[in-house]
Structure formats: structure tokens, C-alpha cells
Design a protein around this motif. Structure first.
Motif, PDB file in Angstrom:
ATOM      1  N   LEU A  79       0.837  -1.199   0.000  1.00  0.00           N
ATOM      2  CA  LEU A  79       0.000   0.000   0.000  1.00  0.00           C
ATOM      3  C   LEU A  79       0.875   1.253   0.000  1.00  0.00           C
ATOM      4  CD1 LEU A  79      -2.836  -1.045   2.490  1.00  0.00           C
ATOM      5  CD2 LEU A  79      -3.082  -0.607   0.035  1.00  0.00           C
ATOM      6  N   GLY A  80       1.966   1.235   0.753  1.00  0.00           N
ATOM      7  CA  GLY A  80       2.893   2.363   0.775  1.00  0.00           C
ATOM      8  C   GLY A  80       3.549   2.587  -0.576  1.00  0.00           C
ATOM      9  N   GLU A  81       3.895   1.497  -1.255  1.00  0.00           N
ATOM     10  CA  GLU A  81       4.483   1.612  -2.594  1.00  0.00           C
ATOM     11  C   GLU A  81       3.474   2.199  -3.580  1.00  0.00           C
ATOM     12  OE1 GLU A  81       5.794  -2.388  -3.327  1.00  0.00           O
ATOM     13  OE2 GLU A  81       7.564  -2.151  -2.041  1.00  0.00           O
ATOM     14  N   LYS A  82       2.229   1.769  -3.455  1.00  0.00           N
ATOM     15  CA  LYS A  82       1.187   2.315  -4.329  1.00  0.00           C
ATOM     16  C   LYS A  82       1.001   3.804  -4.049  1.00  0.00           C
ATOM     17  CE  LYS A  82      -2.059   1.843  -7.435  1.00  0.00           C
ATOM     18  NZ  LYS A  82      -1.760   1.384  -8.791  1.00  0.00           N
ATOM     19  N   LEU A  83       0.969   4.167  -2.779  1.00  0.00           N
ATOM     20  CA  LEU A  83       0.829   5.568  -2.390  1.00  0.00           C
ATOM     21  C   LEU A  83       1.967   6.402  -2.973  1.00  0.00           C
ATOM     22  CD1 LEU A  83      -0.743   7.643  -0.679  1.00  0.00           C
ATOM     23  CD2 LEU A  83       0.750   7.051   1.225  1.00  0.00           C
ATOM     24  N   ALA A  84       3.186   5.900  -2.898  1.00  0.00           N
ATOM     25  CA  ALA A  84       4.352   6.623  -3.415  1.00  0.00           C
ATOM     26  C   ALA A  84       4.318   6.765  -4.932  1.00  0.00           C
ATOM     27  CB  ALA A  84       5.631   5.914  -2.986  1.00  0.00           C
ATOM     28  N   SER A  85       3.617   5.861  -5.610  1.00  0.00           N
ATOM     29  CA  SER A  85       3.567   5.900  -7.077  1.00  0.00           C
ATOM     30  C   SER A  85       2.483   6.835  -7.621  1.00  0.00           C
ATOM     31  CB  SER A  85       3.341   4.488  -7.631  1.00  0.00           C
ATOM     32  OG  SER A  85       1.994   4.074  -7.436  1.00  0.00           O
ATOM     33  N   ILE A  86       1.661   7.386  -6.746  1.00  0.00           N
ATOM     34  CA  ILE A  86       0.559   8.251  -7.173  1.00  0.00           C
ATOM     35  C   ILE A  86       1.096   9.646  -7.483  1.00  0.00           C
ATOM     36  CG2 ILE A  86      -1.625   9.310  -6.477  1.00  0.00           C
ATOM     37  CD1 ILE A  86      -2.035   6.884  -4.613  1.00  0.00           C
ATOM     38  N   ASP A  87       0.712  10.167  -8.651  1.00  0.00           N
ATOM     39  CA  ASP A  87       1.164  11.492  -9.062  1.00  0.00           C
ATOM     40  C   ASP A  87       0.357  12.613  -8.409  1.00  0.00           C
ATOM     41  OD1 ASP A  87       3.201  10.578 -10.737  1.00  0.00           O
ATOM     42  OD2 ASP A  87       1.829  10.308 -12.415  1.00  0.00           O
ATOM     43  N   GLY A  88      -0.944  12.448  -8.313  1.00  0.00           N
ATOM     44  CA  GLY A  88      -1.799  13.514  -7.803  1.00  0.00           C
ATOM     45  C   GLY A  88      -1.857  13.572  -6.293  1.00  0.00           C
ATOM     46  N   ARG A  89      -1.637  14.753  -5.738  1.00  0.00           N
ATOM     47  CA  ARG A  89      -1.650  14.928  -4.281  1.00  0.00           C
ATOM     48  C   ARG A  89      -3.017  14.619  -3.686  1.00  0.00           C
ATOM     49  NH1 ARG A  89      -3.197  18.533  -0.710  1.00  0.00           N
ATOM     50  NH2 ARG A  89      -3.831  20.077  -2.232  1.00  0.00           N
ATOM     51  N   ILE A  90      -4.082  15.041  -4.347  1.00  0.00           N
ATOM     52  CA  ILE A  90      -5.435  14.818  -3.820  1.00  0.00           C
ATOM     53  C   ILE A  90      -5.767  13.327  -3.816  1.00  0.00           C
ATOM     54  CG2 ILE A  90      -7.891  15.219  -4.258  1.00  0.00           C
ATOM     55  CD1 ILE A  90      -7.071  18.043  -5.225  1.00  0.00           C
ATOM     56  N   THR A  91      -5.390  12.637  -4.873  1.00  0.00           N
ATOM     57  CA  THR A  91      -5.622  11.183  -4.938  1.00  0.00           C
ATOM     58  C   THR A  91      -4.829  10.471  -3.851  1.00  0.00           C
ATOM     59  OG1 THR A  91      -5.984  11.343  -7.324  1.00  0.00           O
ATOM     60  CG2 THR A  91      -5.510   9.155  -6.437  1.00  0.00           C
ATOM     61  N   ALA A  92      -3.578  10.880  -3.673  1.00  0.00           N
ATOM     62  CA  ALA A  92      -2.726  10.265  -2.645  1.00  0.00           C
ATOM     63  C   ALA A  92      -3.297  10.512  -1.254  1.00  0.00           C
ATOM     64  CB  ALA A  92      -1.300  10.804  -2.747  1.00  0.00           C
ATOM     65  N   GLU A  93      -3.723  11.739  -0.987  1.00  0.00           N
ATOM     66  CA  GLU A  93      -4.301  12.064   0.323  1.00  0.00           C
ATOM     67  C   GLU A  93      -5.585  11.270   0.569  1.00  0.00           C
ATOM     68  OE1 GLU A  93      -3.185  13.830   2.977  1.00  0.00           O
ATOM     69  OE2 GLU A  93      -1.312  13.965   1.855  1.00  0.00           O
ATOM     70  N   GLY A  94      -6.388  11.086  -0.471  1.00  0.00           N
ATOM     71  CA  GLY A  94      -7.614  10.303  -0.340  1.00  0.00           C
ATOM     72  C   GLY A  94      -7.329   8.859   0.026  1.00  0.00           C
ATOM     73  N   MET A  95      -6.345   8.281  -0.644  1.00  0.00           N
ATOM     74  CA  MET A  95      -5.974   6.893  -0.332  1.00  0.00           C
ATOM     75  C   MET A  95      -5.442   6.800   1.093  1.00  0.00           C
ATOM     76  SD  MET A  95      -3.115   4.451  -2.090  1.00  0.00           S
ATOM     77  CE  MET A  95      -2.674   2.899  -1.313  1.00  0.00           C
ATOM     78  N   LYS A  96      -4.547   7.696   1.437  1.00  0.00           N
ATOM     79  CA  LYS A  96      -3.954   7.690   2.779  1.00  0.00           C
ATOM     80  C   LYS A  96      -5.030   7.823   3.855  1.00  0.00           C
ATOM     81  CE  LYS A  96      -0.654  10.333   5.521  1.00  0.00           C
ATOM     82  NZ  LYS A  96       0.263  11.483   5.512  1.00  0.00           N
ATOM     83  N   ASP A  97      -5.993   8.702   3.626  1.00  0.00           N
ATOM     84  CA  ASP A  97      -7.081   8.903   4.588  1.00  0.00           C
ATOM     85  C   ASP A  97      -7.897   7.632   4.785  1.00  0.00           C
ATOM     86  OD1 ASP A  97      -8.791  10.603   6.273  1.00  0.00           O
ATOM     87  OD2 ASP A  97     -10.270  10.323   4.664  1.00  0.00           O
ATOM     88  N   LYS A  98      -8.203   6.942   3.706  1.00  0.00           N
ATOM     89  CA  LYS A  98      -9.006   5.710   3.799  1.00  0.00           C
ATOM     90  C   LYS A  98      -8.254   4.611   4.543  1.00  0.00           C
ATOM     91  CE  LYS A  98     -11.737   6.857  -0.180  1.00  0.00           C
ATOM     92  NZ  LYS A  98     -11.850   6.830  -1.612  1.00  0.00           N
ATOM     93  N   VAL A  99      -6.973   4.476   4.262  1.00  0.00           N
ATOM     94  CA  VAL A  99      -6.165   3.458   4.950  1.00  0.00           C
ATOM     95  C   VAL A  99      -6.070   3.784   6.444  1.00  0.00           C
ATOM     96  CG1 VAL A  99      -3.857   2.443   5.155  1.00  0.00           C
ATOM     97  CG2 VAL A  99      -4.881   2.794   2.887  1.00  0.00           C
ATOM     98  N   LEU A 100      -5.827   5.044   6.755  1.00  0.00           N
ATOM     99  CA  LEU A 100      -5.710   5.438   8.166  1.00  0.00           C
ATOM    100  C   LEU A 100      -7.019   5.258   8.919  1.00  0.00           C
ATOM    101  CD1 LEU A 100      -3.391   8.577   7.915  1.00  0.00           C
ATOM    102  CD2 LEU A 100      -2.828   6.299   8.812  1.00  0.00           C
ATOM    103  N   ARG A 101      -8.144   5.473   8.251  1.00  0.00           N
ATOM    104  CA  ARG A 101      -9.442   5.240   8.908  1.00  0.00           C
ATOM    105  C   ARG A 101      -9.598   3.776   9.302  1.00  0.00           C
ATOM    106  NH1 ARG A 101     -13.920   8.095   5.258  1.00  0.00           N
ATOM    107  NH2 ARG A 101     -12.505   9.699   4.552  1.00  0.00           N
ATOM    108  N   VAL A 102      -9.199   2.882   8.416  1.00  0.00           N
ATOM    109  CA  VAL A 102      -9.275   1.449   8.730  1.00  0.00           C
ATOM    110  C   VAL A 102      -8.382   1.138   9.926  1.00  0.00           C
ATOM    111  CG1 VAL A 102      -8.732  -0.879   7.902  1.00  0.00           C
ATOM    112  CG2 VAL A 102      -9.938   0.715   6.412  1.00  0.00           C
ATOM    113  N   LEU A 103      -7.174   1.679   9.924  1.00  0.00           N
ATOM    114  CA  LEU A 103      -6.256   1.420  11.039  1.00  0.00           C
ATOM    115  C   LEU A 103      -6.798   1.970  12.354  1.00  0.00           C
ATOM    116  CD1 LEU A 103      -2.822   2.048   9.318  1.00  0.00           C
ATOM    117  CD2 LEU A 103      -3.855  -0.146   9.956  1.00  0.00           C
TER     118      LEU A 103
END
Length: 103
Positions: free
Chosen positions: A69-93
Motif C-alpha cells: 500500500l505504501g508503494e502504491k501511495l508513493a507511485s501516485i502522481d496527484g496529491r489529492i488522490t494520494a491524500e484520499g488513499m492515505k485517509d481511507k487506509v488510516l481510517r481502517v487502522l
């Protein structure tokens, strides 16, 4: 469904983990699978034979899953898309923390 078929827990976990560790898997699919893992873990305490197997099997694969998941996050070009993914993962945690799933 997965809980009622806990005798296949090893195969279910292997399939889900494998699909989550492929870098080319779209973000939406990775997040959906993380939600699936969360749902299975939440229900793994059910009074169903072998349902608890899921917890141990997923636990042994979580480092691999979150590394991917971290590798996928690092490969994302768009900041908004990356923040959205990070937010969803952190909510699960955070939910797992509230459940004291893995103290």
C-alpha cells in the motif's frame, strides 16, 4: 461468506494478500480489498469453527500488505488522490485500534 467457509481461510487470505500486493492493482480495488480484510477480521471472533484462523493468517501478512500500500501511495502522481488513499487506509487502522484488533 468467508467466515462460513473458514476451512478455506488460508486460501482466502493468500488470494486477498496476493491481489493487494500487485502494484498495478487500481487504488479503488486495493481499498475495497482492505475493507474486505477489515470485515473478515471484525467477524473472525464469530462462534464459527475455524473463523479465528483469519486473524492469525492476516496478521502474518499485514507487513507485506501495508508495504505494498505504501508503494502504491508513493507511485501516485496527484496529491489529492494520494491524500484520499492515505485517509481511507488510516481510517481502517483507527477502527482496528478501537477494536483492539492487534494490540
Amino acid at each position: 461468506f468467508a467466515i462460513n467457509r473458514a476451512e478455506a481461510a488460508k486460501e482466502v487470505v493468500e488470494t486477498v494478500v496476493e491481489s493487494m500486493t500487485i502494484l498495478a492493482t487500481p487504488i479503488a480495488s486495493k481499498i475495497a480489498r482492505l475493507y474486505l480484510v477489515s470485515d473478515i477480521l471484525h467477524n473472525s471472533s464469530a462462534a464459527v469453527a475455524k473463523a479465528s484462523l483469519y486473524r492469525g493468517l492476516f496478521e502474518s501478512s499485514l507487513e507485506e500488505v501495508f508495504t505494498a500500500l505504501g508503494e502504491k501511495l508513493a507511485s501516485i502522481d496527484g496529491r489529492i488522490t494520494a491524500e484520499g488513499m492515505k485517509d481511507k487506509v488510516l481510517r481502517v487502522l483507527r477502527v482496528w485500534e478501537v477494536w483492539s484488533l492487534y494490540p
